[in-house]
Design an enzyme around this catalytic site. Structure first.
Site, PDB file in Angstrom:
ATOM      1  N   ASP A 187       4.409  -4.236  -7.251  1.00  0.00           N
ATOM      2  CA  ASP A 187       3.815  -3.017  -6.684  1.00  0.00           C
ATOM      3  C   ASP A 187       4.412  -1.770  -7.322  1.00  0.00           C
ATOM      4  O   ASP A 187       3.942  -0.659  -7.056  1.00  0.00           O
ATOM      5  CB  ASP A 187       4.004  -2.977  -5.156  1.00  0.00           C
ATOM      6  CG  ASP A 187       5.458  -3.177  -4.746  1.00  0.00           C
ATOM      7  OD1 ASP A 187       6.034  -4.218  -5.110  1.00  0.00           O
ATOM      8  OD2 ASP A 187       6.018  -2.299  -4.079  1.00  0.00           O
ATOM      9  N   GLY A 247       0.814  -1.225   0.000  1.00  0.00           N
ATOM     10  CA  GLY A 247       0.000   0.000   0.000  1.00  0.00           C
ATOM     11  C   GLY A 247       0.838   1.261   0.000  1.00  0.00           C
ATOM     12  O   GLY A 247       2.063   1.233   0.108  1.00  0.00           O
ATOM     13  N   ASP A 258       8.305   5.337   8.326  1.00  0.00           N
ATOM     14  CA  ASP A 258       7.837   6.621   8.871  1.00  0.00           C
ATOM     15  C   ASP A 258       6.957   7.456   7.941  1.00  0.00           C
ATOM     16  O   ASP A 258       6.481   8.528   8.324  1.00  0.00           O
ATOM     17  CB  ASP A 258       9.050   7.461   9.313  1.00  0.00           C
ATOM     18  CG  ASP A 258      10.045   7.671   8.172  1.00  0.00           C
ATOM     19  OD1 ASP A 258       9.703   7.348   7.006  1.00  0.00           O
ATOM     20  OD2 ASP A 258      11.162   8.150   8.442  1.00  0.00           O
TER      21      ASP A 258
END
Ligand code: AMP
Ligand code: MG
Length: 536
Positions: free
Chosen positions: A280, A110, A145
Site C-alpha cells: 500500500d 485505504g 483518527d
C-alpha cells in the site's frame, strides 16, 4: 472607498477530476468506517481545524502549479491547505486500497487520513493531484483518527522536497500547516500517550495510486472494475503506451517494474531507507510515497532499518529494499494477472528484474566511484572489497563517497590513518581503527587510484561528475529531529532553513557545512534520530 480585490491565482487553478469522473465511487455518502465495495473511492470533505497556520511551503511545487509566492502567503492558501475551505472545482475524495503489510495480506486499508482535493491541470498540460494528509477521518480510517502530528508532517514535508532535489522520483509537498489542535499519540507504543501539535501536509503527485488499489479489487474478485482501473491508469498516466490492449498491458507492467527499480537504485545510491515498503506504500508510478519511519544510513550498515516495528525481522532494511520491491511487484502481478493473462510473459518480466537490478547496481556504484563504465573483471572485486571495508568500522556513507572525489591521484603515500586524509572525517571513531584495517583501506585506495588512472578523464571533471551523484547534504535523521523540536515550540526557522539547504544537495554551500557533518554522539540513540515508530 472601493476595495480592490487582490487577484489570487488559487482561484484560477483549473481542475479536471478524471478519477472520480471516470471511475465508480462509493454510493454511501455518510462518513463512517466501513468496507467499501465495487468502488474506487468515497467522496469526503476535510474536517475543518481550529487555527490553521502556515509553517512552510515549497516554491518549486507552487511554481509547477502556477502559484506565485503571494498566493502561498495568502490567508486563502492556509485555509484551503489546512482543510478549512475548498476552491471552485475541488471535489474531495479518499481512495480505496488494500495491501500486504510485512508480508501478510491486510485487507482493506485505504486513505485513512488522506483526502484528494482535486486534479490540477497545469499550464504545461500536466496533471497534478493535490492531497491533504491528516485532514480528518474517512471511511478508511479503521480504528485511527485521520490526523497527523507535526513531528511526522515535518518529516514528510522536508523529505519529499529533499528527495526531489536529489533527483529521486517522489511525491512532492506543497505545504505544511499546523492545525492549532492537539493529537494524542503513543509515540513509543509503551502506554504513555501524549498530546502533540496536529498538522496537515498537502502532497502533490500525478497519481496517488498504489499497488494496493489493484490488489483490493483482485482479492474481492471485482474483475471488471479491476480492468476499468487498469485501463484508466494506462490512459491517464501511461498515455505513451497507446490504447489498452494485451500487448500494452504487458508493456505497462514492464514499465512499472522499470520505474520501481529505478527508484530503488536511487534510494541505494543516497542511503535512503523507506522503512515501510508495504504494497500500500508502493506507487504505480514508481515514485517514493508515504514518508513514515524512513531514515538515512549514517554508518554504512546494510541491515539497518529505522523502523522499530521491523527491528527484529529487518524486512525493510537498506540492503533488502531491492528484493522487497521485487516481492511487491510479484503481488501486483498476481493481482493484475486476470487482465494480463500471460503467465510466461509476466514471469519473464519479473525475472528480468534481478538481472536489471544487478546491471543498474553496477552502473550506480561505478558512477559513485567516478568510473565511466563498470568493468566486471576489475570492478566486482573493487566494489565488493569496499563494501566489506565500509562495514568493518563505523563509516559515514554520505561523507565517505562525497570525500572520495577529492582524493588526489598523486598522493600515493597518503595514509588514511592521518587526520588530514580526505576520508578521515567519514569515521565516527577514527582513533579506534586498527592498524590492520588502515592497511587494508590504504591498499584498497591504491587499487582504486590505479583503476582511476586508466580512465580518460581530467581529475577535475571526474570530481564534478562524482559530486553530482554523491550528495553533500541529505536529511540526516537528527537534523529532521532538531527541526521538529524547534517547530514544536513554534519556531519554524529550522524547517525553512533545512528546506533551503536541501534544495542544492550536490553543491558545497560553504556557509552550510554544519548540515553536512556526521551525526553527533548525543543523537546516536535518541528517539527520532536513530529509531522511529510508525506512530505519526
Ligand atoms: P502507513 O503504514 O502509515 O502507510 O498506513 C497504513 C494504513 O493506515 C493506511 O491505510 C493509512 O491511511 C492508515 N493510517 C495511518 N495512520 C492513520 C491515522 N492516524 N488515521 C487514519 N488512518 C491512518
Ligand atoms: Mg501508507
Amino acid at each position: 472607498m472601493n476595495r480592490v480585490a487582490l487577484k489570487n491565482e488559487l482561484d484560477s487553478l483549473h481542475f479536471d477530476n478524471s478519477f472520480i469522473r471516470k471511475l465508480p465511487g462509493d454510493l454511501q455518502a455518510d462518513n463512517f468506517i466501513r468496507q467499501v465495495q465495487h468502488a474506487c473511492y468515497s467522496k469526503i470533505r476535510p474536517t475543518p481545524v481550529a487555527n490553521p497556520q502556515l509553517v512552510a511551503y515549497s516554491r518549486e511545487v507552487a511554481g509547477e502549479l502556477g502559484l506565485p509566492e503571494s498566493s502561498c502567503n495568502s490567508e486563502l492558501f492556509t485555509m484551503v491547505f489546512g482543510g478549512n475551505s475548498l476552491l471552485k472545482g475541488m471535489e474531495p475524495y479518499s481512495m480505496c486500497y488494500g495491501g500486504h503489510q510485512f508480508g501478510n495480506w491486510a485487507g482493506q486499508l485505504g486513505d485513512g487520513r488522506a483526502i484528494n482535493l482535486g486534479e490540477v491541470i497545469t499550464k504545461s498540460g500536466g496533471r497534478q493531484i493535490l492531497q491533504l494528509k491528516g485532514a480528518g477521518p474517512t471511511p478508511y480510517s479503521r480504528s485511527a483518527d485521520g490526523l497527523a502530528v507535526l513531528r511526522s508532517s515535518v518529516r514528510e514535508f522536508l523529505c519529499s522536497e529533499a528527495m526531489f532535489h536529489l533527483g529521486i522520483p517522489t511525491t512532492r509537498a506543497l505545504s505544511l500547516i499546523t492545525t492549532g489542535e492537539s493529537v494524542l499519540r503513543d509515540m513509543f507504543y509503551d502506554g504513555h500517550p501524549k498530546n502533540e501539535p496536529g498538522a496537515v501536509v498537502c502532497r502533490v503527485a500525478p497519481s496517488f495510486l498504489r499497488f494496493g488499489n489493484f490488489e483490493i479489487l483482485a482479492t474481492r474478485q471485482e474483475l471488471s472494475l479491476l480492468k476499468q482501473l487498469v485501463d484508466y491508469t494506462i490512459t491517464t498516466d501511461f498515455p505513451h503506451l497507446g490504447p489498452p490492449s494485451k500487448a500494452v498491458y504487458l508493456n505497462w507492467f514492464q514499465e512499472v517494474c522499470n520505474t520501481t527499480l529505478n527508484m530503488i537504485l536511487h534510494w541505494m545510491r543516497v542511503g535512503f531507507v523507506h522503512g515501510v515498503m508495504n504494497t500500500d506504500n508502493m506507487s504505480i508510478l514508481g515514485i517514493t510515497i508515504d514518508y513514515g519511519p524512513y531514515g538515512w544510513l549514517e554508518g554504512y550498515e546494510p541491515n539497518w532499518t529505522p523502523n522499530t516495528t521491523d527491528a527484529q525481522g529487518k524486512r525493510y532494511s537498506y540492503s533488502n529494499q531491492p528484493h522487497m520491491a521485487q516481492w511487491n511487484l510479484l503481488q501486483l502481478a498476481n493481482s493484475i494477472y486476470p487482465i494480463l493473462q500471460d503467465k510466461e510473459a509476466i514471469e519473464e518480466i519479473l525475472q528480468s528484474y534481478s538481472t536489471q537490478f544487478q546491471t543498474g547496481w553496477n552502473k550506480m556504484m561505478a558512477d559513485k566511484l567516478g568510473l565511466a563504465t563498470f568493468t566486471g573483471i576489475t570492478d566486482d572485486t573493487l566494489i565488493g572489497d569496499l563494501i566489506d571495508l565500509l562495514q568493518e568500522v563505523e563509516t559515514d556513507m554520505t561523507i565517505f563517497f562525497r570525500n572520495l572525489s577529492s582524493l588526489s591521484l598523486d598522493s600515493s603515500g597518503m595514509d588514511v590513518k592521518t587526520a588530514d586524509h580526505p576520508l578521515y572525517e567519514a569515521y565516527y571513531s577514527p582513533e579506534q581503527r586498527s592498524d590492520a584495517y588502515c592497511i587494508r583501506m590504504n591498499n584498497w585506495l591504491l587499487a582504486y587510484k590505479n583503476r582511476l588512472k586508466g580512465e580518460q578523464i581530467l581529475p577535475e571533471l571526474r570530481q564534478q561528475k562524482m559530486n553530482r551523484v554523491n550528495p553533500k547534504y541529505v536529511l540526516r535523521n537528527y537534523l529532521a529531529q532538531l527541526a521538529i523540536d524547534r517547530a514544536e515550540t513554534g519556531d519554524n526557522s529550522l524547517v525553512q532553513e533545512l528546506l533551503e539547504v536541501l534544495r542544492n544537495p550536490y553543491d558545497e554551500q560553504l556557509n552550510n557545512k554544519r548540515y553536512a557533518e556526521k551525526r553527533p554522539e548525543w543523537a546516536r540513540n535518541k528517539p527520532g534520530c536513530s529509531m522511529l515508530s510508525c506512530s505519526s
